[in-house]
Design an enzyme around this catalytic site. Structure first.
Site, PDB file in Angstrom:
ATOM      1  N   LYS A   1      40.423  30.480  17.583  1.00  0.00           N
ATOM      2  CA  LYS A   1      40.974  29.647  15.852  1.00  0.00           C
ATOM      3  C   LYS A   1      40.180  30.833  14.813  1.00  0.00           C
ATOM      4  CE  LYS A   1      38.854  26.088  19.011  1.00  0.00           C
ATOM      5  NZ  LYS A   1      38.200  26.719  20.157  1.00  0.00           N
TER       6      LYS A   1
ATOM      7  N   TRP B   1      45.866  28.414  15.899  1.00  0.00           N
ATOM      8  CA  TRP B   1      45.424  28.764  17.350  1.00  0.00           C
ATOM      9  C   TRP B   1      45.944  30.050  18.385  1.00  0.00           C
ATOM     10  CZ3 TRP B   1      45.382  23.985  20.416  1.00  0.00           C
ATOM     11  CH2 TRP B   1      44.468  22.881  19.662  1.00  0.00           C
TER      12      TRP B   1
ATOM     13  N   THR C   1      34.251  22.756  41.918  1.00  0.00           N
ATOM     14  CA  THR C   1      34.739  23.397  40.855  1.00  0.00           C
ATOM     15  C   THR C   1      34.351  24.873  40.648  1.00  0.00           C
ATOM     16  OG1 THR C   1      34.146  22.801  39.223  1.00  0.00           O
ATOM     17  CG2 THR C   1      35.520  21.781  39.606  1.00  0.00           C
TER      18      THR C   1
ATOM     19  N   GLU D   1      40.682  19.146  40.519  1.00  0.00           N
ATOM     20  CA  GLU D   1      40.623  17.940  40.660  1.00  0.00           C
ATOM     21  C   GLU D   1      42.307  18.058  40.677  1.00  0.00           C
ATOM     22  OE1 GLU D   1      39.755  20.449  38.240  1.00  0.00           O
ATOM     23  OE2 GLU D   1      38.000  19.900  36.996  1.00  0.00           O
TER      24      GLU D   1
HETATM   25  P1  ADP Z   1      37.307  26.108  37.537  1.00  0.00           P
HETATM   26  O1  ADP Z   1      37.908  24.899  36.769  1.00  0.00           O
HETATM   27  O2  ADP Z   1      36.006  26.635  37.400  1.00  0.00           O
HETATM   28  O3  ADP Z   1      38.213  27.692  36.727  1.00  0.00           O
HETATM   29  P2  ADP Z   1      39.319  25.386  39.292  1.00  0.00           P
HETATM   30  O4  ADP Z   1      39.912  27.062  40.405  1.00  0.00           O
HETATM   31  O5  ADP Z   1      39.516  24.108  39.538  1.00  0.00           O
HETATM   32  O6  ADP Z   1      38.267  26.107  38.919  1.00  0.00           O
HETATM   33  O7  ADP Z   1      40.571  26.246  38.228  1.00  0.00           O
HETATM   34  C1  ADP Z   1      41.215  25.159  37.805  1.00  0.00           C
HETATM   35  C2  ADP Z   1      42.092  26.162  36.345  1.00  0.00           C
HETATM   36  O8  ADP Z   1      42.503  27.390  36.596  1.00  0.00           O
HETATM   37  C3  ADP Z   1      42.745  24.888  35.211  1.00  0.00           C
HETATM   38  O9  ADP Z   1      42.256  24.169  34.645  1.00  0.00           O
HETATM   39  C4  ADP Z   1      43.677  26.183  34.618  1.00  0.00           C
HETATM   40  O10 ADP Z   1      43.348  26.427  33.392  1.00  0.00           O
HETATM   41  C5  ADP Z   1      43.805  27.382  35.936  1.00  0.00           C
HETATM   42  N1  ADP Z   1      44.632  27.653  35.980  1.00  0.00           N
HETATM   43  C6  ADP Z   1      45.066  27.403  37.496  1.00  0.00           C
HETATM   44  N2  ADP Z   1      46.473  27.730  37.402  1.00  0.00           N
HETATM   45  C7  ADP Z   1      47.295  28.821  36.449  1.00  0.00           C
HETATM   46  C8  ADP Z   1      48.280  29.812  36.663  1.00  0.00           C
HETATM   47  N3  ADP Z   1      49.158  29.629  36.595  1.00  0.00           N
HETATM   48  N4  ADP Z   1      48.284  30.225  35.228  1.00  0.00           N
HETATM   49  C9  ADP Z   1      47.244  30.085  33.769  1.00  0.00           C
HETATM   50  N5  ADP Z   1      46.142  29.474  34.392  1.00  0.00           N
HETATM   51  C10 ADP Z   1      46.240  28.641  35.795  1.00  0.00           C
END
Ligand code: ADP
Length: 539
Positions: free
Chosen positions: A434, A439, A181, A326
């Site tokens: 918060k 929220w 990640t 993931e």
């Molecule tokens: P990291 O967790 O390090 O940012 P990732 O590339 O795996 O790496 O990111 C996944 C995360 O990105 C998701 O869990 C979400 O929070 C965010 N995400 C992905 N696509 C979207 C989207 N279309 N809109 C909002 N958030 C998104």
């Protein structure tokens, strides 16, 4: 029915047989290459034979530090094709993170782009398991380097065996790839993709109601090959025989716009910051983008204004998708159902700015404080996922226990779900603000601010507050030439009609740039520090 293992190598074998004339167009540092799948297949076979000679065996990790190009694509198939594991490394991470990742994955060989060699020179003495380095250069000679043993990719290939066979004893559940990640939320965590997950995910990318990838597409992945396998598109596009356009190292919005016009790109994929950059370029230049049938946008929330600008000003269909490292990554995509075509234009845009509905093959559950939330578009809860391309642990990492529980992956994303099953990402659990026991979604406020004409980008973070616990502060970057046109009050007035009073930011701070992660997401951790520093300057 027959039990036939799904394998990544078989995707390229299919392309070799049925689409040998279809092309991969690939920009490297110095050259624009055009190779067909027949040639890519033979080169991949040569590469497998060479890796075999270098002592690579089943299960070994093959690290790559590379941009999007054909050589990287060849390793995508050679590594899993011989039963070893493709490990794409994010070149934009800090050297410390890169050392951690390579040692943690125990990479045995590293394939490196020439411009990334200096980084490896700098860190290679810390790499404990790497036995060979291969530089992917167009030049005849190897660059000067202290790294040993260092090989030239093309030189190795020239001695390889073009008839070498893909492994025929693949168990579909064995690892084919891995990716860490991007560390938006702490030390990188490794995710291992099985052959089965990658193949089933490729099927999902081909469905008409998802990305609908097909032979007739010209696909240009802008999302890096080191970021969740360019969202899996190189695997699917190769299998389906689509033409692929790889934009190469250090591409600019100009190069993207030129490639779209020149190669008649039909589909492209990337994060919102890429599309903000392209939009600027399209506004300055005169490009023919009429070939585009879809821009896929994911990785962080696509602002409504961005979607509208692409569709209304440039007539380019823009699709919002959601996923994570993931999840291989495709989880949801935002497309209207047939009976939603009657909505007004504004309602359609609103609907499509949400993250969309779950792709077939996956299951989801949204859990709030008191169990599963109602699908009413209001109640918030954490999104939990299950399915054949959802990870069930982090690679050798104790943090697995927090994220993978009771057979579900806990995404850490807070969402609402409406009656249609459309999810809307409200925030990441840790970024929610918060305030007074309620929220506030930072994402909703930042998207609203980004719809202001003078605003280039905006991010909202919490600051500590004695009375309310936390309060939102907006960090805003204005368009060039607009620096003095807009003040704090203008932004607040703009937001007033859209939010309850207690959601309005306590302050609006103007920035030249919002800090971003290695894959272009707002780095809120860093931004919070910068905001704190503004309020309590040193001395
Ligand atoms: P990291 O967790 O390090 O940012 P990732 O590339 O795996 O790496 O990111 C996944 C995360 O990105 C998701 O869990 C979400 O929070 C965010 N995400 C992905 N696509 C979207 C989207 N279309 N809109 C909002 N958030 C998104």
């Amino acid at each position: 029915m027959m039990q036939v293992p799904l394998s990544v190598g078989s995707l390229l074998e299919h392309a070799e047989k049925f689409f040998p004339k279809k092309e991969v167009i690939s920009q490297t540092h110095d050259v624009l290459h055009r190779l067909n799948y027949g040639e890519i297949g033979q080169r991949t076979r040569r590469l497998m034979s060479i890796m075999n000679e270098l002592g690579i065996r089943k299960g070994d990790r093959i690290g790559t530090l590379a941009w999007n190009h054909h050589r990287h694509l060849e390793i995508y198939f050679a590594a899993p094709g011989m039963g070893s594991v493709l490990h794409t490394i994010n070149i934009r991470l800090s050297p410390e993170d890169i050392i951690y990742i390579i040692n943690h994955a125990k990479d045995k060989i590293l394939f490196i782009d020439e411009d990334i060699l200096p980084l490896i020179e700098h860190i290679h003495t810390h790499l404990k398991t790497v036995e060979a380095f291969v530089v992917m250069t167009d030049k005849a000679e190897l660059p000067d380097s202290t790294i040993q043993p260092l090989y030239s990719y093309e030189e190795l290939l020239s001695t390889g065996d073009p008839t070498y066979e893909f492994a025929n004893d693949i168990d579909e559940n064995q690892p084919a790839g891995m990716c860490y990640t991007s560390a938006t939320t702490g030390k990188p965590k490794g995710v291992v993709y099985s052959h089965r997950a990658i193949v089933l995910h490729s099927f999902a990318l081909g469905l008409a109601d998802t990305a609908g990838l097909s032979e007739s597409d010209v696909s240009m992945p802008v999302v890096p090959q080191f970021h969740v396998n360019a969202w899996g598109t190189p695997f699917a596009c190769t299998w389906f025989g689509s033409t692929q356009v790889m934009p190469g190292p250090r591409f600019t919005p100009k190069r993207l716009a030129e490639f779209i016009e020149r190669f008649k790109v039909t589909i492209t994929a990337g994060v919102p910051t890429i599309w903000l950059g392209l939009l600027r370029e399209l506004e300055q230049g005169n490009y023919d983008t009429s070939s585009l049938r879809a821009v896929l946008c994911g990785g962080s929330a696509a602002p409504l204004g961005l979607i509208k600008a692409f569709e209304e000003k440039h007539n380019i269909p823009f699709y919002h998708a959601y996923g994570a490292t993931e999840t291989t990554p495709l989880v949801t995509i935002s497309r209207l159902k047939s009976y939603q075509q009657d909505l007004t234009l504004e309602e359609k845009f609103q609907e499509r700015s949400r993250q969309g509905i779950l792709v077939p093959g996956l299951q989801m559950k949204v859990v709030g404080d008191s169990g599963e939330v109602e699908w009413n578009g209001k109640e918030m809860g954490e999104l939990l996922l299950k399915g054949p391309w959802i990870a069930d642990e982090y690679y050798k990492d104790a943090r697995s226990d927090d994220a993978f529980k009771d057979g579900w992956f806990h995404t850490g994303d807070v969402v609402t779900v409406d009656e249609e099953g459309t999810i809307k990402i409200v925030d990441r659990t840790k970024d929610l603000i918060k305030s007074g026991g309620e929220w506030i979604s930072s994402v909703e406020i930042e998207n609203a601010i980004m719809a202001h004409n003078a605003v280039f980008e905006a991010s909202v973070v919490a600051i500590a507050d004695e009375k309310w616990q936390e309060r939102p502060v907006a960090c805003v970057v204005l368009h060039e030439g607009q620096e003095n046109a807009v003040k704090k009050d203008d932004i607040i007035e703009f937001l007033k009609p859209q939010f309850p009073k207690w959601w309005l930011p306590d302050d609006v701070l103007f920035f030249e740039e919002i800090p971003k992660s290695s894959v272009g997401k707002f780095l809120k951790r860093e931004l919070r520090e910068q905001v704190k520093a503004r309020y309590s300057p040193q001395g």
